[in-house]
Design an enzyme around this catalytic site. Sequence first.
Site, PDB file in Angstrom:
ATOM      1  CD  GLN A 177      -2.502 -13.141  -5.358  1.00  0.00           C
ATOM      2  OE1 GLN A 177      -3.190 -12.810  -6.316  1.00  0.00           O
ATOM      3  NE2 GLN A 177      -2.315 -12.347  -4.316  1.00  0.00           N
ATOM      4  CG  HIS A 205      -2.069  -0.999   1.033  1.00  0.00           C
ATOM      5  ND1 HIS A 205      -2.119  -2.195   1.710  1.00  0.00           N
ATOM      6  CD2 HIS A 205      -3.166  -0.974   0.236  1.00  0.00           C
ATOM      7  CE1 HIS A 205      -3.204  -2.862   1.339  1.00  0.00           C
ATOM      8  NE2 HIS A 205      -3.853  -2.154   0.447  1.00  0.00           N
ATOM      9  CG  ASN A 206       4.002   1.129  -2.399  1.00  0.00           C
ATOM     10  OD1 ASN A 206       3.439   1.221  -3.488  1.00  0.00           O
ATOM     11  ND2 ASN A 206       4.772   0.103  -2.080  1.00  0.00           N
ATOM     12  CG  ASP A 255      -5.284   2.033  -0.664  1.00  0.00           C
ATOM     13  OD1 ASP A 255      -6.269   1.903   0.083  1.00  0.00           O
ATOM     14  OD2 ASP A 255      -4.958   1.172  -1.514  1.00  0.00           O
ATOM     15  CB  VAL A 257       4.392   1.793  -6.759  1.00  0.00           C
ATOM     16  CG1 VAL A 257       4.526   1.172  -8.135  1.00  0.00           C
ATOM     17  CG2 VAL A 257       5.693   2.481  -6.381  1.00  0.00           C
ATOM     18  CG  HIS A 258      -1.886  -0.036  -4.522  1.00  0.00           C
ATOM     19  ND1 HIS A 258      -2.504  -0.972  -5.333  1.00  0.00           N
ATOM     20  CD2 HIS A 258      -2.872   0.466  -3.715  1.00  0.00           C
ATOM     21  CE1 HIS A 258      -3.795  -1.047  -5.027  1.00  0.00           C
ATOM     22  NE2 HIS A 258      -4.045  -0.184  -4.054  1.00  0.00           N
TER      23      HIS A 258
HETATM   24 ZN   LIG Z   1      -5.878   0.094  -2.944  1.00  0.00          ZN
END
Ligand SMILES: [Zn+2]
Length: 497
Positions: free
Chosen positions: A426, A225-226, A266, A228-229
């Site tokens: 996944q 959650h940075n 986010d 780049v996301h």
């Molecule tokens: Zn997100």
Amino acid sequence: MEVCYQLPVLPLDRPVPKHVLSRRGAISFSSSSSLFGCPDPRQLSQRRGAISYDSSDQTAVYIRMLGACVIFKQLFSRDVRVRSRVGFEPERRGSHPYLYIDFRILHSCPESVGPVCSRKVRRLLSFQRYLHCSRFFRGFPPQNPLYILDDDYTGQAKCMLEKVGNWNFDIFLFDRLTNGNSLVSLSFHLFSCFGLIEFFHLDMVKLRRFLVMVQEDYHNQNPYHNAVHAADVTQAMHCYLKEPKLCKSLTPWDILLGLLAAATHDLDHPGVNQSFLIKTNHYLASLYKNTSVLENHHWRSAVGLLRESGLFAHLSAEDRLKMESELGSLILATDISRQNEYLSQFRAHLDREDLCLDDAGHRHFILQMALKCADICNPCRTWELSKQWSEKVTQEFFHQGDIEKKYKLEVSPLCDRQLETVADIQIGFITYVVEPLFVEWARFTDTRLSQTMLGYLGLNKAGWKGMLQGQAVSGDDTDPAFEENDPDTLPQESREL
Ligand SMILES: [Zn+2]
């Protein structure tokens, strides 16, 4: 299951600090802090660093400089001129937990400080950049070998932006080519491409400043959650906004909201989930009454930055409030615990064939669904991209699990590295969350892109199943990429980046 706390149990319904409530009409812009580098979950409640201040554009930029300047004072024993302003509360803005960590690092090795021109450093815009730079000056090899970029990289980044609508767009490469500024570069480019700057008479300096603030308020130390996301979600949102069905009916207002929501959805994410915030009695959980805690925080943080930047100060108060409210409705839709609610509503519309994109309410609903798709589209990307995202999100889950174990808290689902594997997580995620959503999205807009996404989704699911079978045959159920580490240490930089 009974939860055993080694730590003193904090009182329930812990009151929200007054300085949080009083700030900007109860906007919780102060950070929930970061899990990483935080030695004790209680500190998540205590480290609510923020700055109460009278908001003006100049002040906002100054705050970002403050942390770096203070450190430079310590580092170079040289007086760095810092503009002061009456009314400042010199608290740390919590979205930079590194400030706290870096102080310790700096104090522990003063002898390694070499000569450096502080003037050069004062030119730096972001704290993140300062940190990279300080490591460099102290003789540490750069963690990212591409840190110092020349025009070639800028040129390559520009070339990539020409294909920003391509579903195979490699956001990791783009982030490297832009020196970690993928969110700013990509968002600015899209605002420009869609003609939003002209249409809304946006001040380009304010827009850039706003985007820099947004990017900085993501925690780069979060594996997943940075910023780049956020850039990846914004790129996916762009692909959806270009779909013929949406393209011909969306207004500039819708496009603006869609891109803003994607970039900020986010914001200031602490790298832990809602249940962690509730069980550690974090004040954000009580502020938002244990409901969509993170999403509410992302939204209010985004509103805080919008107001702080003055980007839309020239719009009417009514329009600004409408924008803030719609932004909230979009960001809150990303709460995965409300997935079924949105999905059944979507399904019902598709069954009745009653979606009419001339209707503003229906367009808003489609934007919500588009943002939800963009947020969880990782398994619909190529295997190379998808696998990297899967590893990063698992790394973040497992790190939370390590902290929970260390403090005898109940380990959250999917967070136990002893019980879970990337492949297991996944396959479950694809089967129960991603596939049902993208099947409906393809019913709504049956295009080449929708089919491509479903195609990759099937291939990736098969790929994870294959890996699982391979592990079962070899009897090796541990992934070296996720070896246990000390939960108090910062996560290592991703191997790929
Ligand atoms: Zn997100």
